[in-house]
Design a protein around this motif. Structure first.
Motif, PDB file in Angstrom:
ATOM      1  N   THR A 275       0.825  -1.209   0.000  1.00 27.20           N
ATOM      2  CA  THR A 275       0.000   0.000   0.000  1.00 27.20           C
ATOM      3  C   THR A 275       0.858   1.258   0.000  1.00 27.20           C
ATOM      4  O   THR A 275       1.695   1.452   0.883  1.00 27.20           O
ATOM      5  CB  THR A 275      -0.920   0.017   1.226  1.00 27.20           C
ATOM      6  N   ASN A 276       0.626   2.114  -0.974  1.00 30.82           N
ATOM      7  CA  ASN A 276       1.300   3.411  -1.035  1.00 30.82           C
ATOM      8  C   ASN A 276       0.583   4.433  -0.165  1.00 30.82           C
ATOM      9  O   ASN A 276      -0.591   4.267   0.188  1.00 30.82           O
ATOM     10  CB  ASN A 276       1.310   3.936  -2.471  1.00 30.82           C
ATOM     11  N   ALA A 277       1.292   5.513   0.150  1.00 33.67           N
ATOM     12  CA  ALA A 277       0.655   6.652   0.797  1.00 33.67           C
ATOM     13  C   ALA A 277      -0.348   7.288  -0.160  1.00 33.67           C
ATOM     14  O   ALA A 277      -0.146   7.307  -1.382  1.00 33.67           O
ATOM     15  CB  ALA A 277       1.695   7.678   1.214  1.00 33.67           C
ATOM     16  N   ALA A 278      -1.442   7.801   0.377  1.00 33.91           N
ATOM     17  CA  ALA A 278      -2.390   8.576  -0.419  1.00 33.91           C
ATOM     18  C   ALA A 278      -1.843   9.990  -0.578  1.00 33.91           C
ATOM     19  O   ALA A 278      -1.358  10.587   0.378  1.00 33.91           O
ATOM     20  CB  ALA A 278      -3.752   8.602   0.257  1.00 33.91           C
ATOM     21  N   MET A 279      -1.932  10.535  -1.801  1.00 33.62           N
ATOM     22  CA  MET A 279      -1.408  11.862  -2.083  1.00 33.62           C
ATOM     23  C   MET A 279      -2.538  12.776  -2.537  1.00 33.62           C
ATOM     24  O   MET A 279      -3.399  12.378  -3.322  1.00 33.62           O
ATOM     25  CB  MET A 279      -0.337  11.797  -3.180  1.00 33.62           C
ATOM     26  N   ARG A 280      -2.511  14.029  -2.054  1.00 37.30           N
ATOM     27  CA  ARG A 280      -3.405  15.038  -2.581  1.00 37.30           C
ATOM     28  C   ARG A 280      -2.725  16.395  -2.504  1.00 37.30           C
ATOM     29  O   ARG A 280      -1.729  16.575  -1.780  1.00 37.30           O
ATOM     30  CB  ARG A 280      -4.740  15.049  -1.857  1.00 37.30           C
ATOM     31  N   ILE A 281      -3.254  17.337  -3.272  1.00 39.24           N
ATOM     32  CA  ILE A 281      -2.672  18.672  -3.363  1.00 39.24           C
ATOM     33  C   ILE A 281      -3.744  19.695  -3.014  1.00 39.24           C
ATOM     34  O   ILE A 281      -4.880  19.605  -3.500  1.00 39.24           O
ATOM     35  CB  ILE A 281      -2.098  18.936  -4.763  1.00 39.24           C
ATOM     36  N   TRP A 293      -8.947  21.535  -1.754  1.00 41.42           N
ATOM     37  CA  TRP A 293      -8.245  20.381  -2.321  1.00 41.42           C
ATOM     38  C   TRP A 293      -8.541  20.267  -3.808  1.00 41.42           C
ATOM     39  O   TRP A 293      -9.682  20.392  -4.244  1.00 41.42           O
ATOM     40  CB  TRP A 293      -8.649  19.097  -1.598  1.00 41.42           C
ATOM     41  N   MET A 294      -7.493  20.015  -4.592  1.00 46.38           N
ATOM     42  CA  MET A 294      -7.642  19.865  -6.032  1.00 46.38           C
ATOM     43  C   MET A 294      -8.301  18.515  -6.333  1.00 46.38           C
ATOM     44  O   MET A 294      -7.918  17.480  -5.787  1.00 46.38           O
ATOM     45  CB  MET A 294      -6.284  19.957  -6.720  1.00 46.38           C
ATOM     46  N   LYS A 295      -9.280  18.557  -7.215  1.00 44.90           N
ATOM     47  CA  LYS A 295     -10.111  17.380  -7.488  1.00 44.90           C
ATOM     48  C   LYS A 295      -9.520  16.545  -8.623  1.00 44.90           C
ATOM     49  O   LYS A 295     -10.165  16.282  -9.645  1.00 44.90           O
ATOM     50  CB  LYS A 295     -11.526  17.829  -7.811  1.00 44.90           C
ATOM     51  N   VAL A 296      -8.305  16.106  -8.417  1.00 45.75           N
ATOM     52  CA  VAL A 296      -7.633  15.264  -9.420  1.00 45.75           C
ATOM     53  C   VAL A 296      -8.274  13.883  -9.386  1.00 45.75           C
ATOM     54  O   VAL A 296      -8.370  13.271  -8.316  1.00 45.75           O
ATOM     55  CB  VAL A 296      -6.123  15.170  -9.134  1.00 45.75           C
ATOM     56  N   PRO A 297      -8.733  13.357 -10.522  1.00 41.72           N
ATOM     57  CA  PRO A 297      -9.427  12.065 -10.515  1.00 41.72           C
ATOM     58  C   PRO A 297      -8.479  10.907 -10.227  1.00 41.72           C
ATOM     59  O   PRO A 297      -7.261  11.021 -10.382  1.00 41.72           O
ATOM     60  CB  PRO A 297     -10.007  11.969 -11.923  1.00 41.72           C
ATOM     61  N   LYS A 330      -0.401  12.215 -16.985  1.00 38.14           N
ATOM     62  CA  LYS A 330      -1.413  13.195 -17.370  1.00 38.14           C
ATOM     63  C   LYS A 330      -1.071  14.548 -16.770  1.00 38.14           C
ATOM     64  O   LYS A 330      -0.668  14.632 -15.616  1.00 38.14           O
ATOM     65  CB  LYS A 330      -2.797  12.756 -16.889  1.00 38.14           C
ATOM     66  N   ALA A 331      -1.259  15.594 -17.561  1.00 36.47           N
ATOM     67  CA  ALA A 331      -1.061  16.960 -17.086  1.00 36.47           C
ATOM     68  C   ALA A 331      -2.421  17.631 -16.949  1.00 36.47           C
ATOM     69  O   ALA A 331      -3.221  17.646 -17.894  1.00 36.47           O
ATOM     70  CB  ALA A 331      -0.179  17.743 -18.041  1.00 36.47           C
ATOM     71  N   TYR A 332      -2.699  18.183 -15.743  1.00 41.23           N
ATOM     72  CA  TYR A 332      -3.967  18.829 -15.448  1.00 41.23           C
ATOM     73  C   TYR A 332      -3.741  20.301 -15.116  1.00 41.23           C
ATOM     74  O   TYR A 332      -2.756  20.658 -14.462  1.00 41.23           O
ATOM     75  CB  TYR A 332      -4.639  18.185 -14.231  1.00 41.23           C
ATOM     76  N   LEU A 333      -4.682  21.131 -15.525  1.00 38.78           N
ATOM     77  CA  LEU A 333      -4.791  22.489 -15.009  1.00 38.78           C
ATOM     78  C   LEU A 333      -5.833  22.473 -13.906  1.00 38.78           C
ATOM     79  O   LEU A 333      -6.954  21.978 -14.103  1.00 38.78           O
ATOM     80  CB  LEU A 333      -5.211  23.464 -16.104  1.00 38.78           C
ATOM     81  N   ALA A 334      -5.485  22.990 -12.725  1.00 37.08           N
ATOM     82  CA  ALA A 334      -6.389  22.971 -11.580  1.00 37.08           C
ATOM     83  C   ALA A 334      -6.705  24.395 -11.141  1.00 37.08           C
ATOM     84  O   ALA A 334      -5.801  25.240 -11.040  1.00 37.08           O
ATOM     85  CB  ALA A 334      -5.766  22.191 -10.428  1.00 37.08           C
ATOM     86  N   GLY A 339     -10.822  24.091  -6.993  1.00 33.12           N
ATOM     87  CA  GLY A 339     -10.292  22.739  -7.022  1.00 33.12           C
ATOM     88  C   GLY A 339     -10.622  21.973  -8.285  1.00 33.12           C
ATOM     89  O   GLY A 339     -10.162  20.843  -8.469  1.00 33.12           O
ATOM     90  N   ALA A 340     -11.419  22.568  -9.190  1.00 30.49           N
ATOM     91  CA  ALA A 340     -11.776  21.892 -10.431  1.00 30.49           C
ATOM     92  C   ALA A 340     -10.532  21.719 -11.312  1.00 30.49           C
ATOM     93  O   ALA A 340      -9.659  22.594 -11.358  1.00 30.49           O
ATOM     94  CB  ALA A 340     -12.843  22.694 -11.175  1.00 30.49           C
ATOM     95  N   VAL A 341     -10.469  20.583 -12.018  1.00 31.31           N
ATOM     96  CA  VAL A 341      -9.304  20.296 -12.856  1.00 31.31           C
ATOM     97  C   VAL A 341      -9.742  20.013 -14.291  1.00 31.31           C
ATOM     98  O   VAL A 341     -10.872  19.575 -14.542  1.00 31.31           O
ATOM     99  CB  VAL A 341      -8.482  19.103 -12.313  1.00 31.31           C
ATOM    100  N   ARG A 342      -8.832  20.267 -15.221  1.00 33.75           N
ATOM    101  CA  ARG A 342      -9.045  19.983 -16.635  1.00 33.75           C
ATOM    102  C   ARG A 342      -7.796  19.320 -17.195  1.00 33.75           C
ATOM    103  O   ARG A 342      -6.690  19.842 -17.031  1.00 33.75           O
ATOM    104  CB  ARG A 342      -9.336  21.281 -17.399  1.00 33.75           C
ATOM    105  N   GLU A 343      -7.984  18.155 -17.835  1.00 29.86           N
ATOM    106  CA  GLU A 343      -6.838  17.454 -18.413  1.00 29.86           C
ATOM    107  C   GLU A 343      -6.379  18.162 -19.679  1.00 29.86           C
ATOM    108  O   GLU A 343      -7.185  18.488 -20.556  1.00 29.86           O
ATOM    109  CB  GLU A 343      -7.211  16.010 -18.732  1.00 29.86           C
TER     110      GLU A 343
END
Length: 764
Positions: A275-281, A293-297, A330-334, A339-343
């Motif tokens: 199990t890896n650590a959970a990551m968020r930004i 929090w950024m809503k990265v899928p 994948k590169a996202y704009l957040a 927190g909305a993101v766009r790929e």
């Protein structure tokens, strides 16, 4: 491996030596088949006391060098007459020397010694200095310490952190206005006002499992993620990573020597399949408040947020996300507020994709630069922010190795490449307009070149070396590459090296069984006689994070090999396919799920080709050695080709690939359970029963990277099969096996004695 690799890289890719190991490519022009690189008329014998005790051959650098943003020069630390360090500015053209900060100004009090500066950074206006001192390790690097701010106008020295415990602050940096400093302390982020000294704690949930603004062991090691927060350009917000390591298995290490009773050290370490650590930004106000929090899928434990930066403004972030298999980036704009993101774009492979470090927004933020291997080679592109459309900046059957600087005002991107021979590195620049205009700025000086460019790219601190010459650091002007001043010539160490008795050094190429050309080097004894038969010792690394064959100064390892040639051994090294070389996508990805298999097959093919070419190599006296990933390849060579390799010395190896961490090993060997058969086949321990030659197995019991556990498992497997071998454990030494007085000399002495006993210079 990065296990081995990132240690290996940190030991080799330094500003002091500028050693960059790269290899040749069958699809590109390369060095001539047996190009002689060097020979020596020296007469002195190398002594280990001189090499390891006296440091007689040490090539030294110039310490942290920083260009000032206003273009007034570069700064370096220099030893002061009365102790401590002066911070000195040199004008880039005239080289006029000005002491900006005297060592005496860096005394915390009149009775204390000046601060010992480990690193420093300037405010944008050059009026304040941020000093890092009293450092200690967090995981494998010294990121913990104390921070001080020195105001050049008031000559005031101010310690940060209030009443914080010593050496507990990390990653301090000025806000854009240089009125505040943010830092991490005990997994929380703080902001300190320099005038009022008010400290605001921004995050409050940091503890043993919740990590804010920094990272766990595996992300530091494999993605080089350490500093985990970013000021917004307007200074109003801070973006940061948060990790939740709950559920990541703890690895336990035991220290038997430093106290009366053993002590234990535990830390989260995800091995393959675990199990890896959970990551968020998230983004929060710099004066305190809630985090958005950024809503990265995607599952935060099954994806990696490998890079994050402000997207050319203070309202958006650019985030790069790798899948757990690392086949897709994948590169996202957040949106920092919602927190909305766009790929924006994807890099998709059937093996692993590379994340992009050298990314800069240009054209008023309407586009940004990008590196991609989609053409089959690594090249620079510009991505349109609105559409994600790419336009090509560089092109051709060669790789961009590293982007150094993007100078939008002049319309150039500066980078390192070597289109003609992957054994070397040179400075190029290409036009940002996509016209394809390309200029090589490094003159015709074969070897390895590295650069620290000024903000306007009109000057650079330049470091040069080759196999025969230690690094020389000088100041040059650009684009003419005119030398202005030699900063460091290492002449005393060079003179000592030149006096050594040495034989011929040659680069060569051989073919693998499928016709792929492999680069190598050969070092002959000083009194070489082609009519005689000589034992040969191969040095191997062989994994995707480094190469061993390059026209660059080789440091301690090269001097150790020189010592072996003085004892009568031929020393050689060959870069198998898959090494991190500027030879294109297919070369690097060819070893996917084949580490330890096709990699060692190439080594064996090279040995057979060399035996056919050179009668003076004794095929009955063949040795091989390596450290870390090279230790793993050494074991595979001995176990898979027991008739060809008679002696092996494996230092800190990974005998069972399932024992290494998720990020590195899953990248190159695949995920479990679907790749279980490949893990079994490519792990050296699977083939341990085939050992016939003489093996020296060495490991540090305090290795938090490549765990001692792996060598212990191999010991049991060899015992089970009745195999005799030599085994040495260094108490509490980490992956480099270097801590403690006399350790390196002891290790090298043991290796030499093992070779002399089991691979004698005189033929039986």
């Amino acid at each position: 491996m990065t296990q081995n690799t990132s240690y290996w890289l940190r030991q080799t890719f330094t500003a002091v030596t500028a050693v960059i190991f790269i290899s040749g490519c069958s699809s590109l022009p390369s060095m001539s088949d047996t190009s002689t690189a060097s020979s020596s008329q020296g007469t002195e014998t190398l002594q280990f006391d001189q090499l390891y005790g006296e440091g007689k051959f040490n090539a030294r650098g110039v310490g942290p060098t920083r260009w000032l943003a206003n273009g007034s020069g570069y700064t370096v630390l220099e030893t002061a007459e009365n102790g401590g360090q002066d911070l000195v500015r040199y004008h880039p053209e005239t080289q006029q020397r000005t002491v900006l900060v005297e060592a005496d100004n860096l005394r915390p009090s009149a009775t204390e010694e000046p601060l010992n500066v480990a690193d420093y950074s300037w405010s944008e206006d050059g009026k304040k200095l941020l000093i890092f001192t009293n450092t200690k390790r967090s995981w494998r690097t010294h990121t913990l310490g104390d921070y001080w701010v020195y105001n050049l106008s008031t000559k005031r020295l101010q310690k940060l952190g209030g009443k914080a415990e010593p050496s507990t602050l990390q990653f301090a940096k000025f806000d854009p206005q240089a009125t505040r400093v943010a830092y991490v302390m005990k997994n929380n982020i703080y902001v300190e006002d320099l005038n009022s000294k008010k400290i605001t704690q921004l995050t409050k949930d940091g503890d043993e499992t919740i990590v804010n603004g920094t990272f766990d062991w595996v992300n530091e090691e494999e993605f080089f993620l350490r500093d985990g927060f970013r000021w917004s350009p307007d200074g109003r917000s801070i973006a940061y990573w948060q990790l939740d390591t709950e559920g990541t298995p703890l690895f336990t290490m035991i220290n038997n020597t430093d106290s009366l009773y053993p002590t234990l050290k535990q830390f989260p370490y995800p091995k393959v399949g675990e199990t890896n650590a959970a990551m968020r930004i998230g983004v929060m106000p710099a004066n305190g408040g809630d985090t958005t929090w950024m809503k990265v899928p995607g599952d935060p434990r099954q994806n990696y947020l490998v890079r994050m930066q402000w997207a050319g403004n203070s309202s958006q972030l650019l985030i790069q996300q790798l899948t757990r298999s690392q086949a897709v980036n994948k590169a996202y704009l957040a949106n920092a507020r919602s927190g909305a993101v766009r790929e924006l774009l994807q890099e998709v492979t059937e093996s692993w994709a590379e994340y992009v470090d050298d990314l800069q927004f240009i054209d008023g933020g309407k586009s940004f630069t990008w590196l991609s291997e989609r053409s089959g080679f690594r090249h620079i592109y510009v991505v349109q922010r609105d559409t994600g459309r790419l336009s090509t900046i560089t092109r051709g059957n060669w790789d961009v190795i590293e982007v150094l600087q993007i100078n939008e005002d002049d319309g150039w991107v500066y980078f390192i490449a070597s289109p003609e021979t992957p054994l070397e590195r040179y400075l190029f620049r290409a036009s940002l307009d996509g016209s394809g205009k390309l200029e090589r700025l490094t003159p015709d000086q074969p070897g390895t070149h590295s650069y620290q460019l000024s903000a306007d790219a009109k000057y650079a601190v330049h470091t040069y070396s080759d196999v025969d010459n230690m690094p020389v650091v000088d100041m040059i002007s650009l684009p003419d590459h005119r030398r202005i001043r030699v900063i460091k010539d290492n002449q005393n160490a060079q003179d000592a090296f030149d006096q050594l008795k040495r034989g011929m050094f040659e680069f060569f190429q051989v073919e693998a069984q499928d016709g792929l050309k492999l680069d190598g080097f050969l070092m002959k004894p000083a009194d070489f006689d082609a009519s005689k038969k000589y034992p040969i010792v191969f040095y191997v690394y062989g994994e995707p994070w480094g190469q061993t064959v390059a026209n660059s100064w080789g440091g301690e390892r090269f001097l150790f090999h020189t010592y072996l040639t003085q004892q009568g051994y031929i020393v050689a090294s060959v870069d198998n396919r898959g090494t991190r070389s500027p030879r294109g996508f297919e070369w690097r990805r060819s070893i996917y799920k084949n580490l330890g298999d096709i990699t060692v097959r190439d080594q064996h093919d090279a040995l057979q080709a060399m035996l056919k070419r050179w009668d003076f190599i004794d095929g009955d006296r063949v040795g091989i050695w390596g450290h870390s990933g090279g230790g793993s390849q050494t074991l595979n060579a001995l176990f898979r080709y027991p008739e060809a390799y008679h002696v092996g010395m494996a230092l800190a190896p990974v005998p069972d690939l399932t024992l290494y961490d998720t990020i590195y090993q899953e990248r190159y060997s695949g995920l479990l359970p679907e790749s279980a058969d490949r893990y079994r086949e490519t792990s050296a321990i699977t083939h341990a029963a085939n050992l016939q030659g003489d093996l020296l197995l060495v490991h540090g019991t305090g290795d938090d990277n490549v765990h001692f556990q792996g060598s212990e498992r191999l010991v049991n497997e060899l015992i089970k099969h009745g195999k005799q071998f030599d085994y040495f454990a260094y108490p509490n030494r980490t992956h480099g096996i270097s801590e403690g007085k006399g350790t390196t000399q002891h290790l090298r002495t043991m290796m030499v004695e093992f070779l002399k006993e089991n691979l004698p210079v005189s033929a039986p």
